[in-house]
Design a protein around this motif. Structure first.
Motif, PDB file in Angstrom:
ATOM      1  N   GLN A   5       0.839  -1.319   0.021  1.00 39.14           N
ATOM      2  CA  GLN A   5      -0.058  -0.017  -0.326  1.00 39.14           C
ATOM      3  C   GLN A   5       0.853   1.291   0.098  1.00 39.14           C
ATOM      4  N   ARG A   6       1.827   1.384   0.566  1.00 43.03           N
ATOM      5  CA  ARG A   6       2.837   2.404   0.953  1.00 43.03           C
ATOM      6  C   ARG A   6       3.556   2.573  -0.487  1.00 43.03           C
ATOM      7  N   ASP A   7       3.956   1.582  -0.894  1.00 47.36           N
ATOM      8  CA  ASP A   7       4.559   1.853  -2.460  1.00 47.36           C
ATOM      9  C   ASP A   7       3.637   2.497  -3.420  1.00 47.36           C
ATOM     10  N   LEU A   8       2.328   1.819  -3.484  1.00 44.44           N
ATOM     11  CA  LEU A   8       1.419   2.490  -4.479  1.00 44.44           C
ATOM     12  C   LEU A   8       1.155   3.924  -4.003  1.00 44.44           C
ATOM     13  N   HIS A   9       0.922   4.131  -2.776  1.00 45.31           N
ATOM     14  CA  HIS A   9       0.474   5.562  -2.430  1.00 45.31           C
ATOM     15  C   HIS A   9       1.655   6.570  -2.936  1.00 45.31           C
ATOM     16  N   ALA A  10       2.991   6.226  -2.656  1.00 43.18           N
ATOM     17  CA  ALA A  10       4.184   6.750  -3.158  1.00 43.18           C
ATOM     18  C   ALA A  10       4.117   7.230  -4.654  1.00 43.18           C
ATOM     19  N   ARG A  11       3.762   6.069  -5.529  1.00 42.39           N
ATOM     20  CA  ARG A  11       3.669   6.203  -6.891  1.00 42.39           C
ATOM     21  C   ARG A  11       2.696   6.891  -7.411  1.00 42.39           C
ATOM     22  N   LEU A  12       1.355   6.696  -6.643  1.00 39.10           N
ATOM     23  CA  LEU A  12       0.362   7.758  -7.171  1.00 39.10           C
ATOM     24  C   LEU A  12       0.701   9.067  -6.828  1.00 39.10           C
ATOM     25  N   ALA A  13       1.472   9.450  -5.642  1.00 41.80           N
ATOM     26  CA  ALA A  13       1.737  10.657  -5.394  1.00 41.80           C
ATOM     27  C   ALA A  13       2.681  11.366  -6.384  1.00 41.80           C
ATOM     28  N   ARG A  14       3.537  10.613  -6.983  1.00 40.78           N
ATOM     29  CA  ARG A  14       4.462  11.203  -7.865  1.00 40.78           C
ATOM     30  C   ARG A  14       3.766  11.596  -9.090  1.00 40.78           C
ATOM     31  N   MET A  15       2.779  11.153  -9.186  1.00 41.02           N
ATOM     32  CA  MET A  15       1.756  11.359 -10.515  1.00 41.02           C
ATOM     33  C   MET A  15       0.721  12.473 -10.139  1.00 41.02           C
ATOM     34  N   GLY A  16       0.932  12.993  -8.880  1.00 36.33           N
ATOM     35  CA  GLY A  16      -0.007  13.997  -8.677  1.00 36.33           C
ATOM     36  C   GLY A  16      -1.507  13.490  -8.016  1.00 36.33           C
ATOM     37  N   LEU A  17      -1.605  12.420  -7.757  1.00 34.41           N
ATOM     38  CA  LEU A  17      -2.799  11.540  -7.371  1.00 34.41           C
ATOM     39  C   LEU A  17      -2.652  11.430  -5.733  1.00 34.41           C
ATOM     40  N   ASP A  18      -3.509  12.102  -5.071  1.00 31.45           N
ATOM     41  CA  ASP A  18      -3.460  11.719  -3.434  1.00 31.45           C
ATOM     42  C   ASP A  18      -4.431  10.439  -2.925  1.00 31.45           C
ATOM     43  N   VAL A  19      -3.980   9.451  -3.027  1.00 30.00           N
ATOM     44  CA  VAL A  19      -4.679   8.226  -2.327  1.00 30.00           C
ATOM     45  C   VAL A  19      -4.117   7.859  -0.932  1.00 30.00           C
ATOM     46  N   PRO A  20      -4.689   8.055   0.060  1.00 31.80           N
ATOM     47  CA  PRO A  20      -4.222   7.689   1.474  1.00 31.80           C
ATOM     48  C   PRO A  20      -3.763   6.248   1.605  1.00 31.80           C
ATOM     49  N   VAL A  21      -3.005   5.811   1.948  1.00 33.68           N
ATOM     50  CA  VAL A  21      -2.695   4.350   2.228  1.00 33.68           C
ATOM     51  C   VAL A  21      -3.811   3.392   2.391  1.00 33.68           C
ATOM     52  N   GLU A  22      -4.617   3.887   3.278  1.00 32.85           N
ATOM     53  CA  GLU A  22      -5.781   2.911   3.973  1.00 32.85           C
ATOM     54  C   GLU A  22      -6.839   3.007   2.918  1.00 32.85           C
ATOM     55  N   HIS A  23      -6.413   3.807   1.805  1.00 40.87           N
ATOM     56  CA  HIS A  23      -7.864   3.480   0.870  1.00 40.87           C
ATOM     57  C   HIS A  23      -7.307   2.836  -0.437  1.00 40.87           C
ATOM     58  N   ILE A  24      -6.093   2.137  -0.174  1.00 46.89           N
ATOM     59  CA  ILE A  24      -5.620   1.207  -1.392  1.00 46.89           C
ATOM     60  C   ILE A  24      -5.986  -0.279  -0.948  1.00 46.89           C
ATOM     61  N   TRP A  25      -6.474  -1.118  -2.030  1.00 48.34           N
ATOM     62  CA  TRP A  25      -6.760  -2.495  -1.603  1.00 48.34           C
ATOM     63  C   TRP A  25      -6.336  -3.224  -2.835  1.00 48.34           C
ATOM     64  N   THR A  26      -5.447  -4.350  -2.667  1.00 46.53           N
ATOM     65  CA  THR A  26      -4.689  -5.076  -3.759  1.00 46.53           C
ATOM     66  C   THR A  26      -5.145  -6.397  -3.576  1.00 46.53           C
ATOM     67  N   SER A  27      -4.663  -7.243  -4.620  1.00 48.85           N
ATOM     68  CA  SER A  27      -5.281  -8.654  -4.708  1.00 48.85           C
ATOM     69  C   SER A  27      -4.324  -9.276  -3.388  1.00 48.85           C
ATOM     70  N   ALA A  28      -3.051  -8.788  -3.194  1.00 43.17           N
ATOM     71  CA  ALA A  28      -2.292  -9.290  -2.190  1.00 43.17           C
ATOM     72  C   ALA A  28      -3.012  -9.359  -0.657  1.00 43.17           C
ATOM     73  N   LEU A  29      -3.538  -8.091  -0.371  1.00 47.62           N
ATOM     74  CA  LEU A  29      -4.074  -7.729   0.670  1.00 47.62           C
ATOM     75  C   LEU A  29      -5.531  -8.713   0.935  1.00 47.62           C
ATOM     76  N   ALA A  30      -6.154  -9.013  -0.185  1.00 46.05           N
ATOM     77  CA  ALA A  30      -7.294  -9.655  -0.094  1.00 46.05           C
ATOM     78  C   ALA A  30      -7.051 -11.142  -0.046  1.00 46.05           C
TER      79      ALA A  30
END
Length: 246
Positions: A40-65
């Protein structure tokens, strides 16, 4: 995420406005991906670099599921894992021990370094009785150079060698949707799934009892919709068309 908020590493016009409207509304939401490589932290950082603010707790991956599914099915179990940090971290976080000695499960996820040695080990462990789980059934993944073999393709190889089909946790399994809804305390009857693929996003949202919105900024195009025996609630050009509905 891919095809809805970003496309080939570039934000889709309107994605930042849509996310801001969601955050300001206070409505619970998740950004989903079948890719199990990143935390989640990796994806948060990647999206932030693109200018998209998605808090860590709002990311859901197939790994977490997958980790949540295994925690519910066999708490404190053991697993041999082919995958990256997104998957191994999620499993560690639910108390799983990773081992290649008599594991309860062989778990296959996404990686850019599938090795013959690791696949051979997986085949032998499954032959010895380990249960076979895969994070998602996607057969190919995108890259700047073209398609890459993904989890579903490698799972097919292992199945061919063992005769054992994996249980796929990620989309289109509605289990991933239901686990995500539970994670944010939401209910399907007043929730919506926004996706770019009829065969994963829309069908899994529909089967989970959610309203579904197909955007045409990803894989499925308008002329493809009629090929499927089910339909989304609504088809729109892009996420920008949904801002006023938040």
């Amino acid at each position: 995420m891919d095809g809805v908020l970003i496309h080939e590493g570039v934000p889709i016009p309107g994605a930042d406005t849509f996310l801001k409207r969601l955050r300001d509304s206070g409505k619970p939401f998740l950004v989903l991906t079948n890719n199990s490589i990143y935390t989640q932290r990796d994806l948060h950082a990647r999206l932030a670099r693109m200018g998209l603010d998605v808090p860590v707790e709002h990311i859901w991956t197939s790994a977490l599921a997958t980790a949540k599914f295994l925690e519910d099915q066999r708490p404190g179990g053991t697993a041999y894992v082919i995958g990256e940090a997104g998957l191994t971290t999620a499993l560690h976080d639910v108390g799983y021990v990773l081992t290649d000695t008599d594991p309860d499960f062989v778990i296959l996820g996404e990686t850019r370094t599938y090795s013959f040695e690791a696949m051979t080990k997986a085949v032998r462990l499954i032959d010895a009785g380990a249960r076979f789980i895969a994070t998602n059934p996607d057969e190919t993944g995108p890259s700047a150079e073209g398609a890459l073999p993904a989890t579903g393709a490698v799972a097919a190889l292992i199945t061919k060698a063992t005769g054992v089909e994996p249980y796929f946790v990620g989309k289109p399994n509605p289990l991933m949707m239901r686990a995500g809804l539970n994670a944010i305390g939401a209910h399907s009857e007043n929730s919506a799934m926004i996706g770019d693929r009829m065969d994963t996003d829309i069908v899994s949202g529909m089967e989970a009892g959610m309203s579904t919105f197909l955007v045409l900024t990803g894989l499925t195009q308008a002329e493809d919709v009629e090929r499927f025996p089910y339909r989304p609630t609504r088809v729109v050009e892009s996420i920008a068309d949904l801002v006023d509905l938040v």
